[in-house]
Design a protein around this motif. Sequence first.
Motif, PDB file in Angstrom:
ATOM      1  N   GLY A  15     -52.644 -28.478 -14.145  1.00 21.41           N
ATOM      2  CA  GLY A  15     -52.546 -27.810 -12.862  1.00 21.41           C
ATOM      3  C   GLY A  15     -52.731 -28.732 -11.676  1.00 21.41           C
ATOM      4  O   GLY A  15     -52.507 -28.325 -10.528  1.00 21.41           O
ATOM      5  N   GLY A  16     -53.138 -29.958 -11.943  1.00 18.36           N
ATOM      6  CA  GLY A  16     -53.375 -30.924 -10.881  1.00 18.36           C
ATOM      7  C   GLY A  16     -52.115 -31.632 -10.432  1.00 18.36           C
ATOM      8  O   GLY A  16     -51.007 -31.332 -10.896  1.00 18.36           O
ATOM      9  N   SER A  17     -52.304 -32.591  -9.539  1.00 16.46           N
ATOM     10  CA  SER A  17     -51.176 -33.308  -8.934  1.00 16.46           C
ATOM     11  C   SER A  17     -51.402 -34.810  -8.977  1.00 16.46           C
ATOM     12  O   SER A  17     -52.544 -35.288  -8.971  1.00 16.46           O
ATOM     13  CB  SER A  17     -51.003 -32.882  -7.474  1.00 16.46           C
ATOM     14  N   LEU A  18     -50.292 -35.517  -9.006  1.00 16.11           N
ATOM     15  CA  LEU A  18     -50.289 -36.969  -8.865  1.00 16.11           C
ATOM     16  C   LEU A  18     -49.052 -37.356  -8.071  1.00 16.11           C
ATOM     17  O   LEU A  18     -48.026 -36.659  -8.136  1.00 16.11           O
ATOM     18  CB  LEU A  18     -50.244 -37.667 -10.227  1.00 16.11           C
ATOM     19  N   ARG A  19     -49.153 -38.471  -7.378  1.00 18.91           N
ATOM     20  CA  ARG A  19     -47.965 -39.039  -6.725  1.00 18.91           C
ATOM     21  C   ARG A  19     -47.740 -40.441  -7.269  1.00 18.91           C
ATOM     22  O   ARG A  19     -48.589 -41.321  -7.096  1.00 18.91           O
ATOM     23  CB  ARG A  19     -48.107 -39.083  -5.209  1.00 18.91           C
ATOM     24  N   LEU A  20     -46.608 -40.612  -7.909  1.00 18.63           N
ATOM     25  CA  LEU A  20     -46.225 -41.918  -8.422  1.00 18.63           C
ATOM     26  C   LEU A  20     -45.415 -42.661  -7.377  1.00 18.63           C
ATOM     27  O   LEU A  20     -44.671 -42.062  -6.606  1.00 18.63           O
ATOM     28  CB  LEU A  20     -45.398 -41.770  -9.694  1.00 18.63           C
ATOM     29  N   ARG A  67     -41.548 -28.147  -9.146  1.00 21.15           N
ATOM     30  CA  ARG A  67     -42.909 -28.711  -9.222  1.00 21.15           C
ATOM     31  C   ARG A  67     -42.942 -30.193  -8.820  1.00 21.15           C
ATOM     32  O   ARG A  67     -43.937 -30.656  -8.275  1.00 21.15           O
ATOM     33  CB  ARG A  67     -43.454 -28.581 -10.645  1.00 21.15           C
ATOM     34  N   PHE A  68     -41.865 -30.909  -9.096  1.00 22.71           N
ATOM     35  CA  PHE A  68     -41.783 -32.337  -8.767  1.00 22.71           C
ATOM     36  C   PHE A  68     -40.848 -32.526  -7.580  1.00 22.71           C
ATOM     37  O   PHE A  68     -39.851 -31.815  -7.441  1.00 22.71           O
ATOM     38  CB  PHE A  68     -41.239 -33.128  -9.945  1.00 22.71           C
ATOM     39  N   THR A  69     -41.173 -33.520  -6.765  1.00 26.69           N
ATOM     40  CA  THR A  69     -40.319 -33.863  -5.631  1.00 26.69           C
ATOM     41  C   THR A  69     -40.151 -35.373  -5.566  1.00 26.69           C
ATOM     42  O   THR A  69     -41.144 -36.112  -5.534  1.00 26.69           O
ATOM     43  CB  THR A  69     -40.916 -33.367  -4.308  1.00 26.69           C
ATOM     44  N   ILE A  70     -38.912 -35.812  -5.515  1.00 27.49           N
ATOM     45  CA  ILE A  70     -38.615 -37.234  -5.385  1.00 27.49           C
ATOM     46  C   ILE A  70     -38.237 -37.530  -3.941  1.00 27.49           C
ATOM     47  O   ILE A  70     -37.582 -36.715  -3.273  1.00 27.49           O
ATOM     48  CB  ILE A  70     -37.495 -37.659  -6.356  1.00 27.49           C
ATOM     49  N   SER A  71     -38.660 -38.686  -3.455  1.00 29.85           N
ATOM     50  CA  SER A  71     -38.318 -39.091  -2.097  1.00 29.85           C
ATOM     51  C   SER A  71     -38.312 -40.618  -2.031  1.00 29.85           C
ATOM     52  O   SER A  71     -38.749 -41.280  -2.974  1.00 29.85           O
ATOM     53  CB  SER A  71     -39.322 -38.523  -1.092  1.00 29.85           C
ATOM     54  N   ARG A  72     -37.817 -41.159  -0.947  1.00 29.30           N
ATOM     55  CA  ARG A  72     -37.796 -42.612  -0.819  1.00 29.30           C
ATOM     56  C   ARG A  72     -37.991 -43.021   0.629  1.00 29.30           C
ATOM     57  O   ARG A  72     -37.633 -42.276   1.560  1.00 29.30           O
ATOM     58  CB  ARG A  72     -36.503 -43.198  -1.374  1.00 29.30           C
ATOM     59  N   ASP A  73     -38.535 -44.221   0.793  1.00 33.02           N
ATOM     60  CA  ASP A  73     -38.696 -44.832   2.098  1.00 33.02           C
ATOM     61  C   ASP A  73     -38.095 -46.225   1.980  1.00 33.02           C
ATOM     62  O   ASP A  73     -38.743 -47.153   1.477  1.00 33.02           O
ATOM     63  CB  ASP A  73     -40.180 -44.894   2.470  1.00 33.02           C
ATOM     64  N   ASN A  74     -36.880 -46.369   2.410  1.00 30.92           N
ATOM     65  CA  ASN A  74     -36.192 -47.653   2.248  1.00 30.92           C
ATOM     66  C   ASN A  74     -36.816 -48.754   3.097  1.00 30.92           C
ATOM     67  O   ASN A  74     -36.716 -49.936   2.754  1.00 30.92           O
ATOM     68  CB  ASN A  74     -34.708 -47.505   2.564  1.00 30.92           C
ATOM     69  N   ALA A  75     -37.475 -48.381   4.177  1.00 33.32           N
ATOM     70  CA  ALA A  75     -38.150 -49.393   5.001  1.00 33.32           C
ATOM     71  C   ALA A  75     -39.318 -50.011   4.238  1.00 33.32           C
ATOM     72  O   ALA A  75     -39.698 -51.159   4.499  1.00 33.32           O
ATOM     73  CB  ALA A  75     -38.640 -48.764   6.295  1.00 33.32           C
ATOM     74  N   LYS A  76     -39.869 -49.250   3.300  1.00 32.55           N
ATOM     75  CA  LYS A  76     -40.995 -49.736   2.496  1.00 32.55           C
ATOM     76  C   LYS A  76     -40.569 -50.129   1.088  1.00 32.55           C
ATOM     77  O   LYS A  76     -41.415 -50.455   0.254  1.00 32.55           O
ATOM     78  CB  LYS A  76     -42.087 -48.668   2.419  1.00 32.55           C
ATOM     79  N   LYS A  87     -48.681 -30.308 -16.523  1.00 29.87           N
ATOM     80  CA  LYS A  87     -48.987 -29.664 -17.801  1.00 29.87           C
ATOM     81  C   LYS A  87     -49.375 -30.735 -18.830  1.00 29.87           C
ATOM     82  O   LYS A  87     -48.876 -31.865 -18.761  1.00 29.87           O
ATOM     83  CB  LYS A  87     -47.749 -28.915 -18.295  1.00 29.87           C
ATOM     84  N   PRO A  88     -50.190 -30.372 -19.805  1.00 27.61           N
ATOM     85  CA  PRO A  88     -50.592 -31.370 -20.815  1.00 27.61           C
ATOM     86  C   PRO A  88     -49.406 -32.005 -21.535  1.00 27.61           C
ATOM     87  O   PRO A  88     -49.472 -33.199 -21.883  1.00 27.61           O
ATOM     88  CB  PRO A  88     -51.451 -30.543 -21.774  1.00 27.61           C
ATOM     89  N   GLU A  89     -48.351 -31.242 -21.745  1.00 27.48           N
ATOM     90  CA  GLU A  89     -47.187 -31.786 -22.459  1.00 27.48           C
ATOM     91  C   GLU A  89     -46.411 -32.791 -21.619  1.00 27.48           C
ATOM     92  O   GLU A  89     -45.458 -33.398 -22.113  1.00 27.48           O
ATOM     93  CB  GLU A  89     -46.254 -30.653 -22.903  1.00 27.48           C
ATOM     94  N   GLU A  90     -46.819 -32.978 -20.379  1.00 29.41           N
ATOM     95  CA  GLU A  90     -46.170 -33.978 -19.538  1.00 29.41           C
ATOM     96  C   GLU A  90     -46.901 -35.317 -19.571  1.00 29.41           C
ATOM     97  O   GLU A  90     -46.560 -36.236 -18.824  1.00 29.41           O
ATOM     98  CB  GLU A  90     -46.050 -33.447 -18.113  1.00 29.41           C
ATOM     99  N   THR A  91     -47.866 -35.408 -20.448  1.00 30.34           N
ATOM    100  CA  THR A  91     -48.515 -36.689 -20.687  1.00 30.34           C
ATOM    101  C   THR A  91     -47.495 -37.671 -21.242  1.00 30.34           C
ATOM    102  O   THR A  91     -46.831 -37.402 -22.243  1.00 30.34           O
ATOM    103  CB  THR A  91     -49.670 -36.525 -21.678  1.00 30.34           C
ATOM    104  N   ALA A  92     -47.359 -38.818 -20.567  1.00 30.93           N
ATOM    105  CA  ALA A  92     -46.325 -39.780 -20.942  1.00 30.93           C
ATOM    106  C   ALA A  92     -46.475 -41.023 -20.091  1.00 30.93           C
ATOM    107  O   ALA A  92     -47.221 -41.038 -19.104  1.00 30.93           O
ATOM    108  CB  ALA A  92     -44.934 -39.182 -20.731  1.00 30.93           C
ATOM    109  N   VAL A  93     -45.725 -42.033 -20.467  1.00 33.92           N
ATOM    110  CA  VAL A  93     -45.535 -43.187 -19.587  1.00 33.92           C
ATOM    111  C   VAL A  93     -44.323 -42.878 -18.718  1.00 33.92           C
ATOM    112  O   VAL A  93     -43.262 -42.504 -19.234  1.00 33.92           O
ATOM    113  CB  VAL A  93     -45.314 -44.488 -20.378  1.00 33.92           C
ATOM    114  N   TYR A  94     -44.505 -43.019 -17.426  1.00 35.65           N
ATOM    115  CA  TYR A  94     -43.438 -42.729 -16.476  1.00 35.65           C
ATOM    116  C   TYR A  94     -42.833 -44.042 -15.984  1.00 35.65           C
ATOM    117  O   TYR A  94     -43.561 -44.943 -15.558  1.00 35.65           O
ATOM    118  CB  TYR A  94     -43.981 -41.914 -15.309  1.00 35.65           C
TER     119      TYR A  94
END
Length: 124
Positions: A15-20, A67-76, A87-94
Amino acid sequence: QVQLVESGGGLVQAGGSLRLSCAASGRTFSTYNIGWFRQAPGKEREFVSHITWKGTTTYYADSVKGRFTISRDNAKNTVYLQMNSLKPEETAVYYCAATTSGFDPKEKKTYDYWGQGTQVTVSS
């Protein structure tokens, strides 16, 4: 050529969040389309999301839509993947990956460059 480095992974409760983040080196980063994939232990690497070089078009796997959102900052020289309601089943290497191809963004073979990955662990 472009080098990619992922960061932002870690341990989070269900139920938590992370930003990669996917940070790229190279002056031509803004010309690359970027994809996110993930690979759980014993499973194939699967498509998660994709963003075109201008950031005007995005794609998502059905399992992460809304649930997921992709974005980009080309200046950075950085692409982000905001992941909510994990969800627990989303445990993985990204992994993030880069391509100049306009072919199927959901196919691994479309991409020319890959990062080393960042571990995401979702506890139940």
